[in-house]
Design an enzyme around this catalytic site. Structure first.
Site, PDB file in Angstrom:
ATOM      1  N   ASP A 167       5.429  -3.711  -4.872  1.00 18.73           N
ATOM      2  CA  ASP A 167       4.347  -4.822  -5.774  1.00 18.73           C
ATOM      3  C   ASP A 167       4.521  -6.014  -5.406  1.00 18.73           C
ATOM      4  O   ASP A 167       4.942  -6.631  -4.393  1.00 18.73           O
ATOM      5  CB  ASP A 167       4.707  -4.256  -7.259  1.00 18.73           C
ATOM      6  CG  ASP A 167       3.087  -4.352  -8.056  1.00 18.73           C
ATOM      7  OD1 ASP A 167       2.973  -5.425  -8.476  1.00 18.73           O
ATOM      8  OD2 ASP A 167       2.538  -3.171  -7.979  1.00 18.73           O
ATOM      9  N   HIS A 204       2.314  -9.041 -11.990  1.00 22.33           N
ATOM     10  CA  HIS A 204       2.029  -7.559 -12.026  1.00 22.33           C
ATOM     11  C   HIS A 204       3.272  -6.757 -11.700  1.00 22.33           C
ATOM     12  O   HIS A 204       3.691  -5.955 -12.290  1.00 22.33           O
ATOM     13  CB  HIS A 204       1.154  -7.242 -10.755  1.00 22.33           C
ATOM     14  CG  HIS A 204       0.437  -5.955 -10.891  1.00 22.33           C
ATOM     15  ND1 HIS A 204       0.925  -5.040  -9.975  1.00 22.33           N
ATOM     16  CD2 HIS A 204      -0.641  -5.566 -11.462  1.00 22.33           C
ATOM     17  CE1 HIS A 204       0.049  -3.948 -10.151  1.00 22.33           C
ATOM     18  NE2 HIS A 204      -0.879  -4.401 -11.132  1.00 22.33           N
ATOM     19  N   SER A 412      -2.270   0.739 -12.678  1.00 25.20           N
ATOM     20  CA  SER A 412      -0.972   0.302 -12.067  1.00 25.20           C
ATOM     21  C   SER A 412       0.288   0.463 -13.161  1.00 25.20           C
ATOM     22  O   SER A 412       1.477   0.528 -12.874  1.00 25.20           O
ATOM     23  CB  SER A 412      -1.159  -1.287 -12.174  1.00 25.20           C
ATOM     24  OG  SER A 412      -2.027  -1.426 -10.782  1.00 25.20           O
TER      25      SER A 412
END
Length: 476
Positions: A167, A204, A412
């Site tokens: 990621d 994220h 996600s």
């Protein structure tokens, strides 16, 4: 015609790749982005066939130039993929690339004879796609427990399940969150801009790591910053970066991947074909996000779960809305999505633990759900005005301060929840094989939700707290 949100994200990703001209595909839609003037082929004989066939096709009658056809990058041994330039990347605009489309058409007959695909666009693989993941992060007070909350259990170095998160990297203050004490990996590159404001997507990977650690305390978490550049990467580079991620520490038990792209096909991504074949030979389980397009179009690599040879190798994960009863409006869906997990307004580690950090919203919310749903969804609330949405307008973008935790939505985040549940099952049942654990977990699962009229398996952590949703009208 691509929706406004997709154009906003296109601009943002294009700025992160200033030397790579991009187009929308196919034909000014919002399915995917790709590199202009370039196609992908397998090394060796197939690359030669592609070059020769495209040169023959590009005659004066097509209005395309055969002289443009040439190798655009070195052949690679590991991914087995070559970039071939088929046109001038400076021609045309974001609405498509005639040269790339012509090259794909030229190879159709040859592909029919070969019985498999020989050529592909060079897609942009991204954590964003057209829904930004599902929304943008919203500050959560430190007094509010994460959701899912931390499960009972301790970290045991001898039995911990290895989880690799591919990621964005880890924020500088991630160790201030106790659940991430055993997490290692790459640092997030350039967290803030020159004004000290958080850049989009930078937290994220840290948010995802916090979710895995909350659901499965007995994990050895490694976060690789493969997608540090605005959450996007070209398909031609993605396969090599996946290999790099597993080469660093060896193949883990579980890979949690919250990125991908659609490509208008049902046979996967040419750029990751070599990685997927090697993955199949390993014992690793890939848990992959289904994507946030609100679409039934296969999203890769998650959709490999629908191919028979990858049924036990890949688990594709869609997102449930906040009450857990239905699919979230933004979640992709279809028979290729094998399970759903909570993915709307989850609460996890972000940044600002050491000192508050400002963030300016990039996208404005909408008056109504972009996908036609009738509950108050992440398209609409919480309300904010974004800088990318209001260009040329007098409205000022909203700014907030983060002090550690965030609420965030997207497939996600459903993905690491599912990955964590598999890891937790491995610990609880002393199961060393993650693929066996996946089968056992799904076989024992008794939770279901409704997604577009279908009843689907729902993986729900015991520590997750569902929230009521506000219904604007009848239906879901």
């Amino acid at each position: 015609m691509a929706p406004q949100r997709f154009h906003e994200q296109f601009d943002q990703i294009q700025r992160s790749m200033p030397d790579v001209p991009l187009a929308m595909g196919p034909d000014d839609s919002s399915e995917f982005m790709y590199e202009k003037g370039v196609v992908l082929a397998r090394d060796g004989e197939e690359a030669r066939v592609v070059e020769d066939t495209v040169r023959t096709h590009f005659t004066a009658a097509t209005g395309l130039v055969a002289d443009h056809v040439r190798r655009a990058g070195p052949e690679t041994n590991r991914t087995g993929i070559t970039r071939i330039q088929v046109g001038d990347p400076g021609h045309g605009d974001r609405r498509g690339d005639r040269a790339v489309a012509g090259a794909l058409r030229a190879l159709r007959e040859a592909e029919g004879r070969a019985g498999r695909r020989l050529v592909s666009r060079n897609h942009v693989v991204s954590i964003a796609v057209n829904a930004c993941p599902g929304d943008e992060p919203v500050p959560a007070p430190l007094t509010q427990r994460p959701n899912p909350a931390a499960a009972e259990g301790v970290h045991d170095a001898d039995t911990a399940v290895g989880v690799l998160v591919i990621d964005t990297g880890l924020m500088h203050d991630y160790r201030s969150y106790p659940l991430l004490a055993h997490t290692q990996g790459d640092a997030q590159v350039k967290e803030t801009d020159d004004q000290g404001i958080l850049q989009q997507y930078v937290g994220h990977g840290t948010f995802i790591a916090g979710l895995v650690a909350a659901v499965a305390p007995n994990t050895d978490l490694t976060v690789r910053g493969t997608l540090n550049d605005a959450g996007a990467i070209l398909e031609s580079d993605f396969g090599a970066k996946l290999f790099e991620a597993v080469d660093e520490n060896g193949w883990p038990d579980i890979i949690s991947l919250s990125a991908g792209t659609s490509n208008g096909r049902t046979d996967g991504l040419l750029g990751v074909d070599a990685f997927m074949q090697e993955l199949r030979e390993q014992g690793t389980l890939l848990v992959a996000a289904a994507g946030n397009n609100g679409s039934a179009t296969p999203f890769w690599p998650a959709a490999y779960a629908s191919l028979p040879e990858y049924e036990d190798v890949v688990l594709s994960v869609g997102a449930l809305r906040a009450d857990g009863e239905f699919g979230a409006c933004f979640s992709n869906h279809g028979s290729w999505v094998k399970v759903y997990a909570p993915g709307e307004r989850l609460t996890s580690s972000f940044t600002g633990f050491d000192a508050p950090v400002p963030y300016v919203y990039q996208h404005s919310t909408y008056e109504a759900c972009r996908y036609g749903f009738t509950y108050v969804c992440t398209c609409q609330a919480p309300r904010h005005t974004g800088v990318l949405s209001e260009q040329g307008a007098t409205a000022k973008a909203d700014q907030v301060m983060f002090e550690g935790f965030a609420h965030w939505s997207g497939t996600s985040f459903a993905t690491p929840v599912a990955a964590g549940l598999i890891a937790s099952h491995m610990t609880a049942h002393k199961e060393a094989d993650p693929r066996v654990a996946r089968r056992q977990l799904l076989a024992a699962n008794t939770e279901f939700a409704e997604v577009r009229g279908a009843h689907v398996p729902a993986l729900v952590p015991p520590t997750w707290r569902p929230a009521p949703v506000v219904q604007l009208a009848s239906g879901a």
